[in-house]
Design an enzyme around this catalytic site. Structure first.
Site, PDB file in Angstrom:
ATOM      1  N   SER A   1       0.832  -1.208   0.000  1.00  0.00           N
ATOM      2  CA  SER A   1       0.000   0.000   0.000  1.00  0.00           C
ATOM      3  C   SER A   1       0.865   1.255   0.000  1.00  0.00           C
ATOM      4  CB  SER A   1      -0.855  -0.036   1.267  1.00  0.00           C
ATOM      5  OG  SER A   1      -1.363   1.230   1.560  1.00  0.00           O
TER       6      SER A   1
ATOM      7  N   TYR B   1      -2.036  -0.393  10.291  1.00  0.00           N
ATOM      8  CA  TYR B   1      -2.249  -1.021   8.982  1.00  0.00           C
ATOM      9  C   TYR B   1      -1.023  -0.807   8.101  1.00  0.00           C
ATOM     10  CZ  TYR B   1      -3.778  -1.334   4.105  1.00  0.00           C
ATOM     11  OH  TYR B   1      -3.848  -1.627   2.767  1.00  0.00           O
TER      12      TYR B   1
HETATM   13  P1  NAD Z   1     -10.921  -6.544   0.657  1.00  0.00           P
HETATM   14  O1  NAD Z   1     -11.155  -6.385   2.114  1.00  0.00           O
HETATM   15  O2  NAD Z   1     -12.071  -6.361  -0.263  1.00  0.00           O
HETATM   16  O3  NAD Z   1     -10.256  -7.965   0.357  1.00  0.00           O
HETATM   17  C1  NAD Z   1      -9.381  -8.607   1.248  1.00  0.00           C
HETATM   18  C2  NAD Z   1      -9.880 -10.023   1.435  1.00  0.00           C
HETATM   19  O4  NAD Z   1      -8.962 -10.720   2.285  1.00  0.00           O
HETATM   20  C3  NAD Z   1     -11.239 -10.108   2.123  1.00  0.00           C
HETATM   21  O5  NAD Z   1     -12.177 -10.800   1.291  1.00  0.00           O
HETATM   22  C4  NAD Z   1     -10.981 -10.847   3.431  1.00  0.00           C
HETATM   23  O6  NAD Z   1     -12.055 -11.710   3.781  1.00  0.00           O
HETATM   24  C5  NAD Z   1      -9.704 -11.615   3.096  1.00  0.00           C
HETATM   25  N1  NAD Z   1      -8.887 -11.942   4.271  1.00  0.00           N
HETATM   26  C6  NAD Z   1      -8.437 -11.109   5.225  1.00  0.00           C
HETATM   27  N2  NAD Z   1      -7.711 -11.774   6.115  1.00  0.00           N
HETATM   28  C7  NAD Z   1      -7.697 -13.080   5.726  1.00  0.00           C
HETATM   29  C8  NAD Z   1      -7.126 -14.268   6.247  1.00  0.00           C
HETATM   30  N3  NAD Z   1      -6.410 -14.260   7.377  1.00  0.00           N
HETATM   31  N4  NAD Z   1      -7.317 -15.433   5.586  1.00  0.00           N
HETATM   32  C9  NAD Z   1      -8.053 -15.476   4.431  1.00  0.00           C
HETATM   33  N5  NAD Z   1      -8.629 -14.364   3.898  1.00  0.00           N
HETATM   34  C10 NAD Z   1      -8.448 -13.187   4.539  1.00  0.00           C
HETATM   35  O7  NAD Z   1      -9.730  -5.535   0.276  1.00  0.00           O
HETATM   36  P2  NAD Z   1      -9.242  -4.997  -1.154  1.00  0.00           P
HETATM   37  O8  NAD Z   1      -9.604  -3.562  -1.235  1.00  0.00           O
HETATM   38  O9  NAD Z   1      -9.651  -5.939  -2.221  1.00  0.00           O
HETATM   39  O10 NAD Z   1      -7.668  -5.071  -0.950  1.00  0.00           O
HETATM   40  C11 NAD Z   1      -6.885  -6.183  -1.368  1.00  0.00           C
HETATM   41  C12 NAD Z   1      -5.461  -5.971  -0.896  1.00  0.00           C
HETATM   42  O11 NAD Z   1      -4.946  -4.765  -1.444  1.00  0.00           O
HETATM   43  C13 NAD Z   1      -5.318  -5.854   0.613  1.00  0.00           C
HETATM   44  O12 NAD Z   1      -4.133  -6.504   1.002  1.00  0.00           O
HETATM   45  C14 NAD Z   1      -5.189  -4.361   0.832  1.00  0.00           C
HETATM   46  O13 NAD Z   1      -4.482  -4.056   2.019  1.00  0.00           O
HETATM   47  C15 NAD Z   1      -4.442  -3.930  -0.403  1.00  0.00           C
HETATM   48  N6  NAD Z   1      -4.679  -2.524  -0.745  1.00  0.00           N
HETATM   49  C16 NAD Z   1      -5.914  -2.111  -1.137  1.00  0.00           C
HETATM   50  C17 NAD Z   1      -6.121  -0.780  -1.469  1.00  0.00           C
HETATM   51  C18 NAD Z   1      -7.467  -0.255  -1.907  1.00  0.00           C
HETATM   52  O14 NAD Z   1      -7.567   0.952  -2.171  1.00  0.00           O
HETATM   53  N7  NAD Z   1      -8.508  -1.080  -2.010  1.00  0.00           N
HETATM   54  C19 NAD Z   1      -5.040   0.142  -1.392  1.00  0.00           C
HETATM   55  C20 NAD Z   1      -3.800  -0.322  -0.978  1.00  0.00           C
HETATM   56  C21 NAD Z   1      -3.612  -1.662  -0.684  1.00  0.00           C
END
Ligand code: NAD
Length: 321
Positions: free
Chosen positions: A131, A155
């Site tokens: 991130s 985070y």
């Molecule tokens: P999201 O919450 O929609 O998806 C993350 C998924 O991970 C969820 O479905 C959750 O159930 C699953 N999860 C969490 N912990 C788990 C575990 N221990 N075992 C199995 N499953 C688990 O989030 P997103 O927006 O799709 O983000 C995806 C990734 O990208 C994340 O790592 C997030 O930190 C990173 N990210 C997202 C953004 C954004 O703007 N959306 C920005 C920077 C980084």
């Protein structure tokens, strides 16, 4: 174009993971999702159902429901995996400020378990979702990958620690990995806790939009299909092993501008309330994507106006279902 590979997507039931799954299924890959459906279970199921309906003919897809914190989950993987996209995490600055221990354990230990799995099954490449929050408040913009890392939430600290594990397993065990620093991702099926989704829902429901701070904070909003392209480019590129890349749009706008665009697309009168800024929120995110452009061939294609319009149209249809 990646095809006929066996691909594991952790967090594949989430926002970014499910879009990635959709794209990889379209090019005849086998996709295995591991996800514990932590929140919004019904919407995630609905979204996966939508993907499967689009590809019922010859689909090669499986889901294992459970947590990556449980090492036994890996015993349920039946096929030999070629590439791992590790997207599972508890995402959310505010949640992390309230639950620092939960987020630390979840995000870091699940990443270690993924690398241990990769080590056991032949050192398969890991593409890790990091991130832009690892940088904290920038001391110069646009922010390149060498910018100092001063995270201001648990985070962001967890993401930086996971990057260190990527680097450690690359140096000590030669496990190839690439870590991608995403900048505020948005689009259809976006996360319910994120600003664009919340704002659009409120406008469509005729409710007031609440902005934290003065609304002049800048965000480098990046459309989901561009992020998915970046993930696949990184997975295919051996020169990207052991390295970090910014995946952003490179053209930040203020939250006030974002809100104005939403109201102009909705053609509704503005109804906005400002409240105090929240701890953990950085003032500016602005990516320098030169490295990803040069080394990965990354090239964001969806501008903010088009991206918001697509997201707005999707939300309108979704709310009417
Ligand atoms: P999201 O919450 O929609 O998806 C993350 C998924 O991970 C969820 O479905 C959750 O159930 C699953 N999860 C969490 N912990 C788990 C575990 N221990 N075992 C199995 N499953 C688990 O989030 P997103 O927006 O799709 O983000 C995806 C990734 O990208 C994340 O790592 C997030 O930190 C990173 N990210 C997202 C953004 C954004 O703007 N959306 C920005 C920077 C980084």
């Amino acid at each position: 174009m990646m095809n006929k590979r066996n691909i594991l997507i952790t967090g594949g039931a989430g926002f970014i993971g499910s879009h990635l799954a959709e794209k990889l299924l379209r090019t005849n890959n086998y996709v295995l999702i591991i996800d514990n459906f932590r929140e919004h279970r019904e919407e995630k199921r609905h979204q996966l159902q939508h993907i499967l309906e689009n590809y019922q003919e010859g689909i090669d897809f499986n889901i294992i429901e459970g947590s990556l914190l449980n090492p036994e989950i890996f015993e349920k993987i039946e096929k030999n995996i070629d590439i791992i996209f590790h997207l599972a995490a508890i995402a959310g600055v505010r949640y992390s400020l309230l639950n620092p221990t939960v987020i630390t354990e979840n995000n870091i230990c699940s990443t270690v378990n993924i690398f241990e799995y990769s080590r056991r099954c032949g050192k398969k490449k890991v593409v890790f979702a990091s991130s832009s929050s690892v940088y904290g408040n920038p001391i110069y913009t646009p922010v390149d990958e060498d910018h100092p890392k001063t995270p201001i939430s648990p985070y962001a600290v967890s993401k930086l620690a996971c990057e260190s594990y990527c680097d450690y397993y690359f140096r000590e065990y030669s496990i190839p990995s690439t870590w991608l620093r995403f900048y505020t991702v948005y689009g259809p099926w976006g996360r319910k806790d994120m600003a664009i989704r919340k704002f659009i829902e409120r406008v469509l429901n005729g409710e007031e939009i609440v902005i934290y701070g003065d609304g002049e904070q800048l965000r480098d909003f990046t459309y989901i299909s561009d992020i998915v392209d970046g993930l696949i480019l990184a997975a295919e590129n051996e020169d990207a092993d052991g390295e970090a890349f910014n995946l952003g749009c490179g053209n930040p706008i203020s939250v006030n501008e974002l809100v104005n665009k939403i109201y102009s697309i909705a053609d509704r009168p503005k109804n906005v309330k400002y409240i105090d800024a929240k701890k953990g929120d950085v003032r500016v995110t602005h990516s320098d994507i030169t490295k990803a452009q040069k080394k990965l061939g990354f090239s964001p294609k969806v501008n903010i106006y088009q991206g918001i319009k697509n997201t707005f149209e999707w939300e309108k249809e979704y709310l009417s279902m």
